[in-house]
Design a protein around this motif. Structure first.
Motif, PDB file in Angstrom:
ATOM      1  N   GLU A 227      50.786  39.398  51.049  1.00 37.19           N
ATOM      2  CA  GLU A 227      51.449  40.704  51.029  1.00 37.19           C
ATOM      3  C   GLU A 227      50.934  41.536  49.860  1.00 37.19           C
ATOM      4  N   TRP A 228      50.876  40.908  48.681  1.00 28.22           N
ATOM      5  CA  TRP A 228      50.275  41.530  47.501  1.00 28.22           C
ATOM      6  C   TRP A 228      48.971  40.802  47.219  1.00 28.22           C
ATOM      7  N   GLU A 229      47.873  41.488  47.439  1.00 23.23           N
ATOM      8  CA  GLU A 229      46.545  40.894  47.310  1.00 23.23           C
ATOM      9  C   GLU A 229      46.329  40.338  45.907  1.00 23.23           C
ATOM     10  N   THR A 230      45.866  39.092  45.825  1.00 21.03           N
ATOM     11  CA  THR A 230      45.644  38.504  44.510  1.00 21.03           C
ATOM     12  C   THR A 230      44.485  39.205  43.799  1.00 21.03           C
ATOM     13  N   CYS A 231      44.680  39.463  42.511  1.00 24.02           N
ATOM     14  CA  CYS A 231      43.638  40.082  41.669  1.00 24.02           C
ATOM     15  C   CYS A 231      43.195  41.440  42.203  1.00 24.02           C
ATOM     16  N   ASP A 232      44.117  42.181  42.834  1.00 25.34           N
ATOM     17  CA  ASP A 232      43.715  43.441  43.454  1.00 25.34           C
ATOM     18  C   ASP A 232      43.117  44.423  42.457  1.00 25.34           C
ATOM     19  N   ALA A 233      43.725  44.547  41.282  1.00 24.25           N
ATOM     20  CA  ALA A 233      43.197  45.484  40.286  1.00 24.25           C
ATOM     21  C   ALA A 233      41.836  45.028  39.768  1.00 24.25           C
ATOM     22  N   LEU A 234      41.660  43.720  39.565  1.00 25.73           N
ATOM     23  CA  LEU A 234      40.375  43.196  39.099  1.00 25.73           C
ATOM     24  C   LEU A 234      39.288  43.419  40.142  1.00 25.73           C
ATOM     25  N   LYS A 235      39.617  43.199  41.413  1.00 23.31           N
ATOM     26  CA  LYS A 235      38.648  43.414  42.487  1.00 23.31           C
ATOM     27  C   LYS A 235      38.247  44.885  42.571  1.00 23.31           C
ATOM     28  N   ALA A 236      39.230  45.781  42.480  1.00 19.41           N
ATOM     29  CA  ALA A 236      38.934  47.213  42.566  1.00 19.41           C
ATOM     30  C   ALA A 236      38.027  47.649  41.425  1.00 19.41           C
ATOM     31  N   MET A 237      38.297  47.154  40.232  1.00 19.93           N
ATOM     32  CA  MET A 237      37.470  47.542  39.085  1.00 19.93           C
ATOM     33  C   MET A 237      36.049  47.003  39.223  1.00 19.93           C
ATOM     34  N   GLU A 238      35.912  45.788  39.725  1.00 17.63           N
ATOM     35  CA  GLU A 238      34.574  45.228  39.926  1.00 17.63           C
ATOM     36  C   GLU A 238      33.785  46.064  40.935  1.00 17.63           C
ATOM     37  N   LEU A 239      34.419  46.426  42.045  1.00 17.07           N
ATOM     38  CA  LEU A 239      33.736  47.232  43.050  1.00 17.07           C
ATOM     39  C   LEU A 239      33.392  48.621  42.501  1.00 17.07           C
ATOM     40  N   TYR A 240      34.282  49.176  41.715  1.00 19.73           N
ATOM     41  CA  TYR A 240      34.039  50.495  41.119  1.00 19.73           C
ATOM     42  C   TYR A 240      32.816  50.447  40.207  1.00 19.73           C
ATOM     43  N   ARG A 241      32.761  49.462  39.331  1.00 17.21           N
ATOM     44  CA  ARG A 241      31.633  49.366  38.408  1.00 17.21           C
ATOM     45  C   ARG A 241      30.334  49.057  39.135  1.00 17.21           C
ATOM     46  N   SER A 242      30.429  48.313  40.224  1.00 18.41           N
ATOM     47  CA  SER A 242      29.230  47.944  40.973  1.00 18.41           C
ATOM     48  C   SER A 242      28.568  49.144  41.630  1.00 18.41           C
ATOM     49  N   ARG A 243      29.283  50.253  41.744  1.00 17.95           N
ATOM     50  CA  ARG A 243      28.704  51.446  42.370  1.00 17.95           C
ATOM     51  C   ARG A 243      27.653  52.113  41.493  1.00 17.95           C
ATOM     52  N   THR A 244      27.785  51.919  40.190  1.00 20.23           N
ATOM     53  CA  THR A 244      26.883  52.622  39.268  1.00 20.23           C
ATOM     54  C   THR A 244      26.037  51.696  38.407  1.00 20.23           C
ATOM     55  N   GLU A 245      26.325  50.387  38.441  1.00 24.14           N
ATOM     56  CA  GLU A 245      25.567  49.461  37.605  1.00 24.14           C
ATOM     57  C   GLU A 245      25.600  48.072  38.232  1.00 24.14           C
ATOM     58  N   LYS A 246      24.652  47.266  37.834  1.00 16.29           N
ATOM     59  CA  LYS A 246      24.650  45.873  38.287  1.00 16.29           C
ATOM     60  C   LYS A 246      25.795  45.156  37.601  1.00 16.29           C
ATOM     61  N   TYR A 247      26.702  44.629  38.403  1.00 13.34           N
ATOM     62  CA  TYR A 247      27.887  43.993  37.832  1.00 13.34           C
ATOM     63  C   TYR A 247      27.552  42.579  37.377  1.00 13.34           C
ATOM     64  N   VAL A 248      27.799  42.301  36.109  1.00 15.26           N
ATOM     65  CA  VAL A 248      27.572  40.978  35.532  1.00 15.26           C
ATOM     66  C   VAL A 248      28.909  40.454  35.035  1.00 15.26           C
ATOM     67  N   LYS A 249      29.299  39.281  35.492  1.00 20.99           N
ATOM     68  CA  LYS A 249      30.583  38.715  35.091  1.00 20.99           C
ATOM     69  C   LYS A 249      30.578  38.355  33.611  1.00 20.99           C
ATOM     70  N   GLU A 250      31.713  38.617  32.979  1.00 17.76           N
ATOM     71  CA  GLU A 250      31.894  38.217  31.597  1.00 17.76           C
ATOM     72  C   GLU A 250      32.151  36.707  31.534  1.00 17.76           C
ATOM     73  N   PRO A 251      31.842  36.060  30.395  1.00 19.22           N
ATOM     74  CA  PRO A 251      32.171  34.642  30.250  1.00 19.22           C
ATOM     75  C   PRO A 251      33.673  34.409  30.440  1.00 19.22           C
ATOM     76  N   GLY A 252      34.011  33.432  31.244  1.00 18.89           N
ATOM     77  CA  GLY A 252      35.412  33.126  31.491  1.00 18.89           C
ATOM     78  C   GLY A 252      36.087  34.008  32.529  1.00 18.89           C
ATOM     79  N   GLU A 253      35.332  34.921  33.152  1.00 19.13           N
ATOM     80  CA  GLU A 253      35.946  35.848  34.103  1.00 19.13           C
ATOM     81  C   GLU A 253      36.492  35.124  35.334  1.00 19.13           C
ATOM     82  N   ASP A 254      35.762  34.122  35.819  1.00 20.91           N
ATOM     83  CA  ASP A 254      36.247  33.385  36.989  1.00 20.91           C
ATOM     84  C   ASP A 254      37.557  32.662  36.681  1.00 20.91           C
ATOM     85  N   LEU A 255      37.631  32.065  35.494  1.00 22.32           N
ATOM     86  CA  LEU A 255      38.862  31.383  35.103  1.00 22.32           C
ATOM     87  C   LEU A 255      40.012  32.377  34.990  1.00 22.32           C
ATOM     88  N   HIS A 256      39.734  33.565  34.458  1.00 20.51           N
ATOM     89  CA  HIS A 256      40.756  34.608  34.364  1.00 20.51           C
ATOM     90  C   HIS A 256      41.248  35.000  35.756  1.00 20.51           C
TER      91      HIS A 256
END
Length: 372
Positions: A227-256
């Motif tokens: 019902e409430w998508e998990t990590c919705d804000a994190l996903k939206a921000m990743e997609l937003y940044r990917s529009r203008t730059e190559k998105y590289v995960k920060e250390p520990g991002e998957d664990l977060h």
């Protein structure tokens, strides 16, 4: 084929569980983990219990069952599932699922299997997530097997063939069901789409007859809906940044993301299990020797996953907000709309150059499952 041929991928065997439990119990992170999973018990009591576990089934029953119960109790209003009663409990299956959360999709599915009287499945897990000995021990003790990512083109082909052989071995010889995601990585835009390359990978271990290769695996589509998508804000921000730059995960991002998915309120969660992909159905999906066959199989899986996906009021609210028309107003209340608007307000206030673009991406996560 011998189990040792897959030592680089497979879950732990029972004779490897006791040492893994001792390492987990000795971890500096153990008190925090024990406090979440067993909040009513003393840490040392939990440590003794974990140290005494000697089998995979014991770990799943004594630890992972409690993990799921705490996730449901703390962050899910209602957890439901259907379709598993139509499957033979004595048969082993390859479950191909949509993928919305790094950990919970597969973990909650195991809980559904357990509650319905099925044996739990093995679980595919990206090698990038096996980032520490603790993660390796927990994952491999929980019937997770490693999917190797990255490398050269030659490495990629070799790894996919090896993975295909392992999945076929697990289902056919080990007599273990398997859960895999329909694509590499989570769906971040709300569009669940099976990668035809996944279908092709499954056929690599039985070349020459794609219909036989797939029908022998007993493929079953699975749809998980939040019902409430998990990590919705994190996903939206990743997609937003990917529009203008190559998105590289920060250390520990998957664990977060894993921790956010576990802790974030999810409302109603439903798992829908579809029908078996039979040889008869495969025979209607085009020429098995043609490249289009994999796309047709992927499209069949997509249609079944969409059919079993359970839309919530948030999906219809987001669709109406995004389109600017109240086409689905009969499917939600004003209170539900207000709750979504309050959640959505964080995106509208985000510190980015183009808030409208970020807001549109966020709405799409919820709106896209509704369709046009």
């Amino acid at each position: 084929m011998r189990d040792s041929a897959f030592d680089d991928l497979r879950p732990y065997r029972d004779d490897e569980i006791a040492p893994a439990m001792r390492r987990i119990a000795a971890s500096e992170h153990f008190p925090a983990l024990a406090g979440y999973v067993f909040p009513a018990r003393e840490v040392e009591d939990v440590r003794r219990m974990v140290s005494g576990i000697a089998t995979t089934d014991g770990f799943q029953l004594q630890v992972m069952k409690a993990v799921n119960e705490e996730v449901v109790r703390r962050s899910i209003r209602r957890f439901t599932f259907d379709g598993l009663d139509c499957l033979d409990r004595g048969r082993r299956y390859l479950f191909v699922s949509n993928h919305r959360d790094i950990m919970l999709d597969a973990t909650l599915f195991q809980y559904a299997l357990y509650q319905s009287g099925h044996r739990t499945s093995e679980i595919s897990f990206g090698s990038n997530l096996m980032s520490s000995q603790l993660m390796i021990d927990i994952g491999r003790s929980n019937k997770m097997f490693r999917v190797v990512r990255g490398g050269s083109i030659r490495d990629f082909y070799s790894n996919m063939l090896h993975l295909s052989e392992y999945i076929r071995y697990a289902v056919g010889e080990k007599r273990e069901s398997v859960w895999i995601a329909q694509r590499n990585g989570r769906t971040k835009d709300g569009v669940d789409a099976t990668d035809p390359a996944v279908v092709k990978m499954l056929c690599m271990s039985a070349p020459g007859d794609a219909v036989r290769a797939l029908s022998e695996l007993n493929v079953v589509p699975v749809a998980v809906s939040y019902e409430w998508e998990t990590c919705d804000a994190l996903k939206a921000m990743e997609l937003y940044r990917s529009r203008t730059e190559k998105y590289v995960k920060e250390p520990g991002e998957d664990l977060h993301s894993i921790l956010t998915g576990v802790m974030q309120p999810k409302g109603d969660v439903h798992i829908g299990v579809g029908e078996l992909l039979t040889a008869d159905v495969l025979g209607t999906l085009g020429d098995p020797a043609g490249s289009g066959f994999y796309r047709q199989v992927a499209a069949w899986l997509d249609a079944r996953i969409r059919a079993h996906y359970r839309l919530a009021s948030n999906n219809y609210i987001a669709h109406d907000l995004r389109s600017g028309r109240p086409r689905h107003a009969d499917r939600y209340t004003q209170a539900e709309k207000d709750a979504f608007a309050a959640h959505f307000a964080r995106m509208e206030a985000a510190d980015v150059a183009d808030r409208a673009a970020l807001a549109d991406i966020f709405l799409g996560i919820y709106a896209n499952p509704v369709g046009e």
